[in-house]
Design a protein around this motif. Structure first.
Motif, PDB file in Angstrom:
ATOM      1  N   HIS A  48     -13.306   5.128  13.988  1.00  0.00           N
ATOM      2  CA  HIS A  48     -12.476   4.194  13.188  1.00  0.00           C
ATOM      3  C   HIS A  48     -10.751   4.853  13.615  1.00  0.00           C
ATOM      4  O   HIS A  48     -11.143   5.847  14.210  1.00  0.00           O
ATOM      5  CB  HIS A  48     -12.048   4.559  11.523  1.00  0.00           C
ATOM      6  CG  HIS A  48     -11.787   5.677  10.927  1.00  0.00           C
ATOM      7  ND1 HIS A  48     -13.053   7.184  11.099  1.00  0.00           N
ATOM      8  CD2 HIS A  48     -11.748   6.115  10.265  1.00  0.00           C
ATOM      9  CE1 HIS A  48     -13.060   8.243  10.237  1.00  0.00           C
ATOM     10  NE2 HIS A  48     -11.919   7.965   9.702  1.00  0.00           N
ATOM     11  N   HIS A  69      -8.668   6.546  11.864  1.00  0.00           N
ATOM     12  CA  HIS A  69      -7.527   7.679  11.246  1.00  0.00           C
ATOM     13  C   HIS A  69      -6.815   8.878  11.951  1.00  0.00           C
ATOM     14  O   HIS A  69      -7.570   8.955  13.109  1.00  0.00           O
ATOM     15  CB  HIS A  69      -8.106   8.962  10.146  1.00  0.00           C
ATOM     16  CG  HIS A  69      -8.477   7.371   8.707  1.00  0.00           C
ATOM     17  ND1 HIS A  69      -9.439   7.903   7.758  1.00  0.00           N
ATOM     18  CD2 HIS A  69      -7.910   6.275   8.510  1.00  0.00           C
ATOM     19  CE1 HIS A  69      -9.496   6.422   6.838  1.00  0.00           C
ATOM     20  NE2 HIS A  69      -8.636   6.078   7.300  1.00  0.00           N
ATOM     21  N   ASP A 127      -6.995  11.903  12.017  1.00  0.00           N
ATOM     22  CA  ASP A 127      -8.303  13.111  12.541  1.00  0.00           C
ATOM     23  C   ASP A 127      -8.625  13.139  13.499  1.00  0.00           C
ATOM     24  O   ASP A 127      -9.988  12.941  13.923  1.00  0.00           O
ATOM     25  CB  ASP A 127      -8.604  13.867  10.551  1.00  0.00           C
ATOM     26  CG  ASP A 127      -9.194  13.028  10.355  1.00  0.00           C
ATOM     27  OD1 ASP A 127      -8.584  11.219  10.750  1.00  0.00           O
ATOM     28  OD2 ASP A 127      -9.904  13.271   9.410  1.00  0.00           O
ATOM     29  N   HIS A 128      -9.312  11.564  14.003  1.00  0.00           N
ATOM     30  CA  HIS A 128     -10.369  11.222  14.745  1.00  0.00           C
ATOM     31  C   HIS A 128      -9.787  10.337  16.228  1.00  0.00           C
ATOM     32  O   HIS A 128     -10.364  10.215  17.230  1.00  0.00           O
ATOM     33  CB  HIS A 128     -10.465   9.801  13.900  1.00  0.00           C
ATOM     34  CG  HIS A 128     -11.532  10.560  12.669  1.00  0.00           C
ATOM     35  ND1 HIS A 128     -13.381  10.877  13.396  1.00  0.00           N
ATOM     36  CD2 HIS A 128     -11.168  10.761  11.917  1.00  0.00           C
ATOM     37  CE1 HIS A 128     -13.349  11.305  11.920  1.00  0.00           C
ATOM     38  NE2 HIS A 128     -12.536  10.891  10.894  1.00  0.00           N
ATOM     39  N   HIS A 165     -14.730   3.507   3.726  1.00  0.00           N
ATOM     40  CA  HIS A 165     -14.106   4.518   3.759  1.00  0.00           C
ATOM     41  C   HIS A 165     -12.608   4.087   4.766  1.00  0.00           C
ATOM     42  O   HIS A 165     -11.630   4.525   4.606  1.00  0.00           O
ATOM     43  CB  HIS A 165     -13.993   5.713   4.429  1.00  0.00           C
ATOM     44  CG  HIS A 165     -13.439   7.017   5.629  1.00  0.00           C
ATOM     45  ND1 HIS A 165     -12.661   7.305   4.674  1.00  0.00           N
ATOM     46  CD2 HIS A 165     -13.074   6.842   6.752  1.00  0.00           C
ATOM     47  CE1 HIS A 165     -12.193   8.703   5.439  1.00  0.00           C
ATOM     48  NE2 HIS A 165     -12.402   7.984   6.027  1.00  0.00           N
ATOM     49  N   ASP A 223     -17.384  10.086   7.926  1.00  0.00           N
ATOM     50  CA  ASP A 223     -15.884  10.199   6.937  1.00  0.00           C
ATOM     51  C   ASP A 223     -16.522   9.230   5.913  1.00  0.00           C
ATOM     52  O   ASP A 223     -16.136   8.712   4.509  1.00  0.00           O
ATOM     53  CB  ASP A 223     -14.967  10.240   7.488  1.00  0.00           C
ATOM     54  CG  ASP A 223     -14.069  10.761   8.309  1.00  0.00           C
ATOM     55  OD1 ASP A 223     -14.820  11.938   7.965  1.00  0.00           O
ATOM     56  OD2 ASP A 223     -13.392  10.633   8.524  1.00  0.00           O
TER      57      ASP A 223
END
Ligand SMILES: [Zn+2]
Length: 273
Positions: free
Chosen positions: A101, A103, A105-106, A189, A210
């Protein structure tokens, strides 16, 4: 073809926020990303963790606020360049990046891999490129962290053949055509969120990313409510995904989450020589 997982950063959060009936003590949550060598595809990265672009340098006001709110502490020797160096490789050797995904932090070290083939939900990438700043922020997406033209070099996860995953997990997309790594939709998520099942390991592993922050929060009665539930893209789908992941674990599969603070046998620190 056992994957390893490195920790790009720590984010501290009170346990109570990520675990229903948890304590108020602070937990050091990890921000993992994965790495494995596929015999034909080469070096594959699973997401790209937190990197310097979130915490310093020129950033939008929104990203500065996000950074101030979550305060990730980068782990220098867990950053992709350092980890690859330990393995005798460089970012240029990474052939494929699988994005579960988008986000922050990825995706925040993605610019290290301009040559890598991307496997992602291409419809989602196109959507992110085409919609405005606020709409993206509303979905927790910082388009400034995504390299230009990402959608154009991406293969669509949903274009790969469907195949049965082990232990009753259902069907997944066979990313390398040999059944070794299956992309499993785990909605809820974030838009397009999916996990990876390493189906050929002696004990199959589901990297459920997540679906929850903590393994302990997979059972319905331990899933965090407000304010964690605010972050979910679809709460009902999230609960259903957690049920599916838990059932896989109860059937004998291994489950790993991106942020669980525990030490996993797949974590890099435990596979170092
Ligand atoms: Zn996420």
């Amino acid at each position: 073809m056992k994957p390893i997982f490195a920790n790009s950063a720590f984010v501290t959060a009170p346990e109570r926020l990520v675990l229903r009936k948890g304590r108020w003590r602070s937990l050091p949550l990890k921000v993992r990303y994965g790495l494995f060598r596929h015999p034909e595809a080469g070096l594959v990265l699973v997401d790209a963790g937190y990197g310097p672009r979130v915490v310093r340098g020129a950033r939008s006001l929104a990203l500065r606020l996000y950074n101030a709110l979550f305060g990730p502490k980068l782990v220098e020797d867990g950053q992709p360049e350092a980890v690859l160096r330990q393995l005798g490789a460089t970012p240029a050797d990474v052939a494929v990046v699988v994005l579960t995904h988008v986000h922050a932090d990825h995706v925040s070290t993605l610019d290290l891999f301009p040559q890598a083939r991307i496997i992602a939900k291409t419809g989602l990438l196109a959507q992110v490129e085409n919609r405005g700043l606020w709409q993206n922020l509303n979905h927790g997406v910082f388009a400034e962290l995504l390299p230009k033209g990402l959608a154009a070099r991406a293969a669509d996860v949903d274009g790969f053949a469907l195949r049965d995953a082990p232990l009753g997990l259902g069907r997944g997309r066979d990313l390398f055509g040999d059944g070794s790594v299956l992309a499993i939709d785990l909605p809820g998520h974030a838009e397009g969120h999916y996990g990876l099942c390493f189906a050929a390991l002696p004990v199959p592993l589901l990297y459920a990313v997540d679906t929850q922050w903590l393994l302990a929060a997979l059972p319905e009665e331990r899933q965090p409510g407000f304010p964690a539930s605010l972050i979910a893209n679809d709460r009902q789908a999230l609960a259903e995904s957690a049920r599916r992941v838990l059932a896989f674990r109860q059937a004998g599969g291994d489950v790993l989450l991106c942020h669980d603070p525990g030490q996993s046998p797949y974590d890099l620190s435990e596979v170092r020589p």
